[in-house]
Design a protein around this motif. Sequence first.
Motif, PDB file in Angstrom:
ATOM      1  N   PHE A 136      51.345  36.926  35.075  1.00 36.26           N
ATOM      2  CA  PHE A 136      51.254  38.375  34.890  1.00 36.26           C
ATOM      3  C   PHE A 136      49.917  38.766  34.267  1.00 36.26           C
ATOM      4  O   PHE A 136      49.276  39.735  34.704  1.00 36.26           O
ATOM      5  N   SER A 137      49.481  38.018  33.259  1.00 38.09           N
ATOM      6  CA  SER A 137      48.215  38.354  32.588  1.00 38.09           C
ATOM      7  C   SER A 137      47.024  38.167  33.526  1.00 38.09           C
ATOM      8  O   SER A 137      46.034  38.910  33.435  1.00 38.09           O
ATOM      9  N   ALA A 138      47.119  37.198  34.431  1.00 34.12           N
ATOM     10  CA  ALA A 138      46.032  36.985  35.388  1.00 34.12           C
ATOM     11  C   ALA A 138      45.866  38.214  36.285  1.00 34.12           C
ATOM     12  O   ALA A 138      44.740  38.708  36.482  1.00 34.12           O
ATOM     13  N   PHE A 139      46.971  38.718  36.813  1.00 35.05           N
ATOM     14  CA  PHE A 139      46.908  39.908  37.664  1.00 35.05           C
ATOM     15  C   PHE A 139      46.502  41.148  36.858  1.00 35.05           C
ATOM     16  O   PHE A 139      45.730  41.984  37.352  1.00 35.05           O
ATOM     17  N   MET A 140      47.016  41.272  35.640  1.00 32.11           N
ATOM     18  CA  MET A 140      46.666  42.411  34.797  1.00 32.11           C
ATOM     19  C   MET A 140      45.177  42.442  34.494  1.00 32.11           C
ATOM     20  O   MET A 140      44.523  43.492  34.557  1.00 32.11           O
ATOM     21  N   ASN A 141      44.603  41.304  34.141  1.00 33.04           N
ATOM     22  CA  ASN A 141      43.180  41.242  33.834  1.00 33.04           C
ATOM     23  C   ASN A 141      42.329  41.480  35.077  1.00 33.04           C
ATOM     24  O   ASN A 141      41.315  42.176  35.019  1.00 33.04           O
ATOM     25  N   LEU A 142      42.756  40.913  36.176  1.00 32.30           N
ATOM     26  CA  LEU A 142      41.967  41.008  37.406  1.00 32.30           C
ATOM     27  C   LEU A 142      41.928  42.423  37.967  1.00 32.30           C
ATOM     28  O   LEU A 142      40.857  42.931  38.342  1.00 32.30           O
ATOM     29  N   TYR A 143      43.077  43.092  37.989  1.00 33.04           N
ATOM     30  CA  TYR A 143      43.161  44.383  38.680  1.00 33.04           C
ATOM     31  C   TYR A 143      43.246  45.598  37.753  1.00 33.04           C
ATOM     32  O   TYR A 143      43.069  46.721  38.221  1.00 33.04           O
ATOM     33  N   VAL A 144      43.500  45.372  36.468  1.00 28.90           N
ATOM     34  CA  VAL A 144      43.650  46.516  35.565  1.00 28.90           C
ATOM     35  C   VAL A 144      42.712  46.422  34.358  1.00 28.90           C
ATOM     36  O   VAL A 144      41.813  47.249  34.196  1.00 28.90           O
ATOM     37  N   LEU A 145      42.934  45.430  33.514  1.00 29.75           N
ATOM     38  CA  LEU A 145      42.250  45.399  32.221  1.00 29.75           C
ATOM     39  C   LEU A 145      40.734  45.312  32.331  1.00 29.75           C
ATOM     40  O   LEU A 145      40.019  46.128  31.740  1.00 29.75           O
ATOM     41  N   LEU A 146      40.229  44.316  33.031  1.00 24.97           N
ATOM     42  CA  LEU A 146      38.776  44.142  33.110  1.00 24.97           C
ATOM     43  C   LEU A 146      38.090  45.350  33.772  1.00 24.97           C
ATOM     44  O   LEU A 146      37.081  45.846  33.238  1.00 24.97           O
ATOM     45  N   PRO A 147      38.601  45.879  34.897  1.00 26.66           N
ATOM     46  CA  PRO A 147      37.991  47.095  35.472  1.00 26.66           C
ATOM     47  C   PRO A 147      38.059  48.299  34.532  1.00 26.66           C
ATOM     48  O   PRO A 147      37.096  49.068  34.425  1.00 26.66           O
ATOM     49  N   VAL A 148      39.207  48.464  33.816  1.00 29.76           N
ATOM     50  CA  VAL A 148      39.348  49.609  32.915  1.00 29.76           C
ATOM     51  C   VAL A 148      38.397  49.486  31.726  1.00 29.76           C
ATOM     52  O   VAL A 148      37.757  50.464  31.334  1.00 29.76           O
ATOM     53  N   TYR A 149      38.292  48.302  31.161  1.00 33.65           N
ATOM     54  CA  TYR A 149      37.369  48.106  30.040  1.00 33.65           C
ATOM     55  C   TYR A 149      35.924  48.318  30.479  1.00 33.65           C
ATOM     56  O   TYR A 149      35.123  48.895  29.742  1.00 33.65           O
ATOM     57  N   ILE A 174      34.432  37.707  38.700  1.00 34.80           N
ATOM     58  CA  ILE A 174      35.645  38.127  38.006  1.00 34.80           C
ATOM     59  C   ILE A 174      36.816  37.177  38.285  1.00 34.80           C
ATOM     60  O   ILE A 174      37.682  36.948  37.427  1.00 34.80           O
ATOM     61  N   TYR A 175      36.809  36.573  39.465  1.00 38.71           N
ATOM     62  CA  TYR A 175      37.901  35.660  39.817  1.00 38.71           C
ATOM     63  C   TYR A 175      37.826  34.365  39.020  1.00 38.71           C
ATOM     64  O   TYR A 175      38.851  33.871  38.525  1.00 38.71           O
ATOM     65  N   THR A 176      36.633  33.809  38.884  1.00 44.24           N
ATOM     66  CA  THR A 176      36.482  32.590  38.083  1.00 44.24           C
ATOM     67  C   THR A 176      36.619  32.895  36.596  1.00 44.24           C
ATOM     68  O   THR A 176      37.011  32.025  35.822  1.00 44.24           O
ATOM     69  N   LEU A 177      36.320  34.128  36.185  1.00 45.20           N
ATOM     70  CA  LEU A 177      36.546  34.527  34.792  1.00 45.20           C
ATOM     71  C   LEU A 177      38.033  34.466  34.464  1.00 45.20           C
ATOM     72  O   LEU A 177      38.433  33.936  33.422  1.00 45.20           O
ATOM     73  N   VAL A 178      38.836  35.001  35.378  1.00 47.23           N
ATOM     74  CA  VAL A 178      40.291  34.960  35.176  1.00 47.23           C
ATOM     75  C   VAL A 178      40.802  33.521  35.253  1.00 47.23           C
ATOM     76  O   VAL A 178      41.633  33.096  34.435  1.00 47.23           O
ATOM     77  N   LEU A 179      40.287  32.755  36.222  1.00 47.61           N
ATOM     78  CA  LEU A 179      40.759  31.388  36.439  1.00 47.61           C
ATOM     79  C   LEU A 179      40.413  30.462  35.284  1.00 47.61           C
ATOM     80  O   LEU A 179      41.259  29.663  34.841  1.00 47.61           O
ATOM     81  N   PHE A 180      39.196  30.568  34.765  1.00 47.71           N
ATOM     82  CA  PHE A 180      38.731  29.612  33.750  1.00 47.71           C
ATOM     83  C   PHE A 180      38.768  30.143  32.320  1.00 47.71           C
ATOM     84  O   PHE A 180      38.495  29.388  31.383  1.00 47.71           O
ATOM     85  N   ALA A 181      39.101  31.416  32.151  1.00 49.61           N
ATOM     86  CA  ALA A 181      39.188  31.978  30.792  1.00 49.61           C
ATOM     87  C   ALA A 181      40.571  32.561  30.526  1.00 49.61           C
ATOM     88  O   ALA A 181      41.276  32.134  29.614  1.00 49.61           O
ATOM     89  N   THR A 182      40.967  33.535  31.344  1.00 48.01           N
ATOM     90  CA  THR A 182      42.262  34.209  31.119  1.00 48.01           C
ATOM     91  C   THR A 182      43.441  33.249  31.230  1.00 48.01           C
ATOM     92  O   THR A 182      44.304  33.210  30.343  1.00 48.01           O
ATOM     93  N   VAL A 183      43.483  32.480  32.299  1.00 51.26           N
ATOM     94  CA  VAL A 183      44.621  31.578  32.539  1.00 51.26           C
ATOM     95  C   VAL A 183      44.748  30.503  31.458  1.00 51.26           C
ATOM     96  O   VAL A 183      45.813  30.359  30.847  1.00 51.26           O
TER      97      VAL A 183
END
Length: 210
Positions: A136-149, A174-183
């Motif tokens: 859930f956090s991966a999708f939230m960061n990818l499509y909501v949080l990071l773009p909104v911030y 942004i995809y590798t940011l989520v993969l290697f940081a958020t996840v």
Amino acid sequence: MNNLVKHNDTGSDAKDRIETFTIVKISILAATAALLMLFEIPVFFTPGFYKLDFSEVAVLLGAFSMGPVAGIVIEAVKILLNFVIDGSMTAGIGELANFLMGCSFVVPAAVIYKRNKTRKGAIMGLTAGTVVMVIFSAFMNLYVLLPVYAAAFKMPIDAIVQMGTKVNSAIKDIYTLVLFATVPFNILKGFLSSLITVLIYKKLSPVLHR
């Protein structure tokens, strides 16, 4: 008749005491969780805006002892208290996301534990909760949080990505940011919160179930 009335009154008083004590427990656990949110720990493999806290431990204690609904209430009160402390526009966005991600962790864990109140059930629930939170956090960061911030701070997504690149050269978009940081961040958070909960829950259980 007088004895019957007295008996009913006693039952009503007992129910009121139980409800009052439940509210007190929820309030204490929510306040504890809000305080724990203030103690944030930077994680070396993520950008500086990812910081670890153990507030979910207090929420899990409440959810395990009083059920998933109580966990949601504790999570909500925790977020509201934190918003009062840091009530900026971006904090509001972040707190809403924290609430949703916290519930994605706590609710599955509490539902599974409620059906199987054993150590194995707790571990299964916490594992499931961690998996749900990570996804859930991966999708939230990818499509909501990071773009909104990025929009809130009037900066391009690439600037946020570069913050990740500084700590991990494998982060290139942004995809590798989520993969290697958020996840991995949320895997670590779920694991540590789960470990602490398993270690202390039984010791605190008599107080939580009083």
